[in-house]
Design a protein around this motif. Structure first.
Motif, PDB file in Angstrom:
ATOM      1  N   PRO A 262       0.798  -1.232   0.000  1.00 38.83           N
ATOM      2  CA  PRO A 262       0.000   0.000   0.000  1.00 38.83           C
ATOM      3  C   PRO A 262       0.830   1.281   0.000  1.00 38.83           C
ATOM      4  O   PRO A 262       0.392   2.311  -0.530  1.00 38.83           O
ATOM      5  N   LEU A 263       2.033   1.251   0.574  1.00 37.42           N
ATOM      6  CA  LEU A 263       2.899   2.435   0.560  1.00 37.42           C
ATOM      7  C   LEU A 263       3.347   2.778  -0.857  1.00 37.42           C
ATOM      8  O   LEU A 263       3.481   3.954  -1.204  1.00 37.42           O
ATOM      9  N   LEU A 264       3.578   1.744  -1.675  1.00 37.33           N
ATOM     10  CA  LEU A 264       3.955   1.985  -3.069  1.00 37.33           C
ATOM     11  C   LEU A 264       2.806   2.637  -3.827  1.00 37.33           C
ATOM     12  O   LEU A 264       3.017   3.561  -4.626  1.00 37.33           O
ATOM     13  N   VAL A 265       1.603   2.143  -3.573  1.00 34.93           N
ATOM     14  CA  VAL A 265       0.426   2.702  -4.249  1.00 34.93           C
ATOM     15  C   VAL A 265       0.235   4.159  -3.852  1.00 34.93           C
ATOM     16  O   VAL A 265      -0.025   5.026  -4.703  1.00 34.93           O
ATOM     17  N   ALA A 266       0.400   4.445  -2.551  1.00 33.96           N
ATOM     18  CA  ALA A 266       0.170   5.809  -2.051  1.00 33.96           C
ATOM     19  C   ALA A 266       1.206   6.798  -2.577  1.00 33.96           C
ATOM     20  O   ALA A 266       0.900   7.983  -2.774  1.00 33.96           O
ATOM     21  N   HIS A 319      12.793  -0.367 -10.444  1.00 32.63           N
ATOM     22  CA  HIS A 319      12.278  -1.407  -9.539  1.00 32.63           C
ATOM     23  C   HIS A 319      12.064  -0.790  -8.166  1.00 32.63           C
ATOM     24  O   HIS A 319      12.936  -0.082  -7.643  1.00 32.63           O
ATOM     25  N   VAL A 320      10.900  -1.030  -7.563  1.00 35.62           N
ATOM     26  CA  VAL A 320      10.568  -0.418  -6.275  1.00 35.62           C
ATOM     27  C   VAL A 320      10.147  -1.480  -5.261  1.00 35.62           C
ATOM     28  O   VAL A 320       9.585  -2.515  -5.625  1.00 35.62           O
ATOM     29  N   SER A 321      10.413  -1.211  -3.993  1.00 29.13           N
ATOM     30  CA  SER A 321       9.959  -2.072  -2.902  1.00 29.13           C
ATOM     31  C   SER A 321       9.954  -1.275  -1.605  1.00 29.13           C
ATOM     32  O   SER A 321      10.919  -0.572  -1.302  1.00 29.13           O
ATOM     33  N   ALA A 322       8.863  -1.406  -0.847  1.00 28.66           N
ATOM     34  CA  ALA A 322       8.749  -0.738   0.454  1.00 28.66           C
ATOM     35  C   ALA A 322       8.941  -1.719   1.606  1.00 28.66           C
ATOM     36  O   ALA A 322       8.748  -1.356   2.764  1.00 28.66           O
ATOM     37  N   SER A 323       9.339  -2.950   1.305  1.00 28.03           N
ATOM     38  CA  SER A 323       9.485  -3.968   2.340  1.00 28.03           C
ATOM     39  C   SER A 323      10.607  -3.601   3.311  1.00 28.03           C
ATOM     40  O   SER A 323      11.708  -3.231   2.890  1.00 28.03           O
ATOM     41  N   ASP A 324      10.318  -3.713   4.600  1.00 31.57           N
ATOM     42  CA  ASP A 324      11.375  -3.520   5.615  1.00 31.57           C
ATOM     43  C   ASP A 324      11.675  -4.842   6.307  1.00 31.57           C
ATOM     44  O   ASP A 324      12.132  -4.889   7.439  1.00 31.57           O
ATOM     45  N   PHE A 325      11.458  -5.921   5.590  1.00 29.50           N
ATOM     46  CA  PHE A 325      11.429  -7.276   6.130  1.00 29.50           C
ATOM     47  C   PHE A 325      12.592  -8.137   5.648  1.00 29.50           C
ATOM     48  O   PHE A 325      12.887  -9.177   6.228  1.00 29.50           O
ATOM     49  N   GLU A 326      13.277  -7.704   4.590  1.00 31.46           N
ATOM     50  CA  GLU A 326      14.171  -8.591   3.849  1.00 31.46           C
ATOM     51  C   GLU A 326      15.485  -8.882   4.575  1.00 31.46           C
ATOM     52  O   GLU A 326      16.171  -7.969   5.035  1.00 31.46           O
ATOM     53  N   THR A 327      15.849 -10.167   4.638  1.00 25.86           N
ATOM     54  CA  THR A 327      17.194 -10.511   5.086  1.00 25.86           C
ATOM     55  C   THR A 327      18.208 -10.247   3.972  1.00 25.86           C
ATOM     56  O   THR A 327      19.375  -9.991   4.236  1.00 25.86           O
ATOM     57  N   LEU A 328      17.756 -10.290   2.722  1.00 29.02           N
ATOM     58  CA  LEU A 328      18.597  -9.892   1.583  1.00 29.02           C
ATOM     59  C   LEU A 328      17.792  -9.017   0.611  1.00 29.02           C
ATOM     60  O   LEU A 328      18.054  -7.831   0.483  1.00 29.02           O
ATOM     61  N   GLY A 329      16.812  -9.609  -0.042  1.00 29.02           N
ATOM     62  CA  GLY A 329      16.054  -8.896  -1.068  1.00 29.02           C
ATOM     63  C   GLY A 329      16.583  -9.252  -2.445  1.00 29.02           C
ATOM     64  O   GLY A 329      17.286  -8.467  -3.091  1.00 29.02           O
ATOM     65  N   SER A 366       7.269   5.535   3.550  1.00 30.59           N
ATOM     66  CA  SER A 366       6.159   6.196   4.237  1.00 30.59           C
ATOM     67  C   SER A 366       6.243   7.715   4.102  1.00 30.59           C
ATOM     68  O   SER A 366       5.282   8.434   4.377  1.00 30.59           O
ATOM     69  N   ASN A 367       7.412   8.208   3.684  1.00 30.20           N
ATOM     70  CA  ASN A 367       7.615   9.632   3.402  1.00 30.20           C
ATOM     71  C   ASN A 367       7.440   9.819   1.889  1.00 30.20           C
ATOM     72  O   ASN A 367       8.378   9.618   1.110  1.00 30.20           O
ATOM     73  N   VAL A 368       6.246  10.205   1.479  1.00 33.32           N
ATOM     74  CA  VAL A 368       5.912  10.291   0.057  1.00 33.32           C
ATOM     75  C   VAL A 368       6.834  11.254  -0.680  1.00 33.32           C
ATOM     76  O   VAL A 368       7.303  10.967  -1.792  1.00 33.32           O
ATOM     77  N   ALA A 369       7.128  12.390  -0.075  1.00 30.66           N
ATOM     78  CA  ALA A 369       7.976  13.385  -0.731  1.00 30.66           C
ATOM     79  C   ALA A 369       9.377  12.834  -0.988  1.00 30.66           C
ATOM     80  O   ALA A 369       9.956  13.043  -2.072  1.00 30.66           O
ATOM     81  N   GLU A 370       9.937  12.139  -0.010  1.00 30.32           N
ATOM     82  CA  GLU A 370      11.276  11.565  -0.169  1.00 30.32           C
ATOM     83  C   GLU A 370      11.287  10.512  -1.273  1.00 30.32           C
ATOM     84  O   GLU A 370      12.200  10.480  -2.119  1.00 30.32           O
ATOM     85  N   ALA A 371      10.274   9.644  -1.278  1.00 31.41           N
ATOM     86  CA  ALA A 371      10.208   8.586  -2.286  1.00 31.41           C
ATOM     87  C   ALA A 371      10.059   9.177  -3.684  1.00 31.41           C
ATOM     88  O   ALA A 371      10.756   8.766  -4.624  1.00 31.41           O
ATOM     89  N   GLN A 372       9.192  10.170  -3.824  1.00 36.25           N
ATOM     90  CA  GLN A 372       8.969  10.758  -5.146  1.00 36.25           C
ATOM     91  C   GLN A 372      10.174  11.548  -5.635  1.00 36.25           C
ATOM     92  O   GLN A 372      10.459  11.576  -6.837  1.00 36.25           O
TER      93      GLN A 372
END
Length: 451
Positions: A262-266, A319-329, A366-372
């Motif tokens: 949902p963070l990517l969509v937002a 390529h985008v990802s908002a996951s904060d879960f990855e041991t590698l990715g 979660s910081n839309v301005a930073e991501a954009q």
């Protein structure tokens, strides 16, 4: 009278514990001697037997993940050499399993425990990996009893998985099981590795002994192949939903809550298309928001092949990802091999793979301005070196080779005497988890549909 009764109970408990420990000691000693005799009778031409224990190795029911692909590539590389490899995994062995909120899970049934004990005792090395299962713990324990060396590859962030998927009492039960399993497997294996320097630091801070970072060199060979312009153009048409002139942001992977889609969509900027590719529990609500005219393309009806995924990376702009879960990715490494820059969450295994301004950006999604702002910088072609960074790693096949030749150590086998009370407790808790996890999956599905 009450005091005397309490003393008798305590005394009886201590005596029973002592007797059980003595039995464990004798069993471990007999198994260890048996294995030493068997090793002495082996010739240099005898094929070494490796057992991989994990809920999933490769694809199952149309789903897979980075760790699962890692294990599948390890299976392929070992099978093509001097090893005989067996998998104790769902879809690859006759194991009972249940469905939980995190996918299929091998059950802690008596039948599964007997099968596990038989397999561990008949192999020369056990590789433990993947998401939580009591059979992982039990494999290590049986290895201690019978002198079969075990190594552990930690491919999942246990705490993040629990935080993202459970709540209430189920969170506490899951947290105990997931974390206790990490401690048990890493402490009682003869060696443990994880998949990134960042998660190595996390485990070390938790006092979980991990020796280094593991890498399977064959895992990414598919992403180094060449594709013609026509194939890439066709892939771009698919990703864009028929609007190939729009810049394309690509998310690909498992569709789970911890991926924070949902963070990517937002944060998607106007005029760009966000293409979401994968399978998983989040597919239902993603189908509902699929709208190519608004720049949301959800290809969530089934897993795509790695060859098709390679074309998608080459066809996408970022390529985008908002996951904060990855041991590698894995997807970051795959994308960069295909020349696709990345904008991903500043967390976990992404940190060691991305250098800001060179091959992509690390941001807080979660910081839309930073991501954009990061997306805009990539679109302006301000990156200087779009390729994977060098990482210090140990090859998984070399780790197996180094440890399969190690003789079973008597002192390590005696660890079963200390470990058995914890194993019994984890088994009882696992039985409770097995019955409750299905209900939690139903509740989570209901929450997603109501959202």
């Amino acid at each position: 009278m009450a005091k005397t009764t309490l003393q008798n109970i305590v005394t009886a408990s201590l005596v029973m514990t002592l007797l059980a420990s003595m039995i464990q000691f004798l069993v471990a000693l007999l198994f260890c001697l048996r294995r030493r005799l068997r090793n002495l009778s082996k010739t240099s031409s005898t094929t070494s037997r490796v057992l991989i224990v994990a809920n999933r190795v490769g694809e199952f029911n149309g789903e897979t993940g980075g760790g699962s692909i890692f294990r599948h590539r390890l299976l392929e590389s070992l099978s093509g050499s001097q090893y005989s490899v067996t998998c104790l995994a769902i879809g690859r062995a006759t194991v009972c399993f249940s469905e939980s909120v995190r996918g299929p899970l091998m059950s802690p049934s008596i039948r599964n425990l007997l099968l596990t004990a038989q397999l561990v005792n008949s192999h020369d090395l056990v590789v433990i990996s993947g998401s939580w299962s009591f059979l992982n713990v039990f494999s290590v324990y049986v290895g201690l009893l019978c002198g079969t060396p075990c190594i552990t590859f930690v491919t999942m962030n246990s705490k993040a998985a629990v935080d993202a998927n459970f709540s209430g009492p189920m969170w506490y039960l899951s947290y105990v099981l997931y974390m206790a399993t990490d401690y048990f497997n890493c402490w009682f294996s003869i060696g443990a590795w994880t998949r990134s320097a960042e998660y190595l630091s996390t485990l070390t801070a938790r006092h979980i002994p991990v020796q280094g970072v593991v890498y399977c060199g064959d895992q990414y060979k598919t992403f180094q192949a060449q594709d013609c312009d026509t194939e890439i153009s066709e892939a771009r048409h698919v990703l864009s939903g028929g609007h190939p002139h729009h810049p394309i942001l690509l998310y690909c992977g498992r569709l789970l809550p911890e991926k924070r889609i949902p963070l990517l969509v937002a944060a998607k900027p106007e005029g760009m298309t966000l293409a979401i590719v994968g399978t998983g529990s989040e597919a239902a609500w993603l189908r509902n928001i699929h709208d190519p005219t608004k720049g949301i393309v959800c290809l969530v009806e089934g897993m795509v092949t790695q060859a098709m995924l390679r074309k998608f990376y080459k066809a996408a702009d970022i390529h985008v990802s908002a996951s904060d879960f990855e041991t590698l990715g894995n997807t970051v490494h795959e994308a960069l091999l295909c020349g696709c820059p990345v904008v991903v969450q500043r967390a976990g295994g992404y940190i060691s793979q991305v250098s800001d301004g060179k091959n992509g950006y690390l941001v807080d999604w979660s910081n839309v301005a930073e991501a954009q702002a990061a997306l805009a910088s990539v679109r302006k072609k301000e990156l200087t070196d779009i390729k994977p960074l060098h990482r210090r790693t140990s090859d998984a096949q070399e780790i197996v080779k180094a440890h399969i030749s190690q003789p079973a150590r008597l002192a390590k086998s005696m660890g079963a005497v200390v470990a058995w009370p914890m194993v019994v407790l984890l088994w009882l808790l696992s039985l409770a988890y097995d019955s409750l996890a299905a209900d939690e999956k139903g509740n989570a599905s209901a929450r997603r549909l109501a959202a």
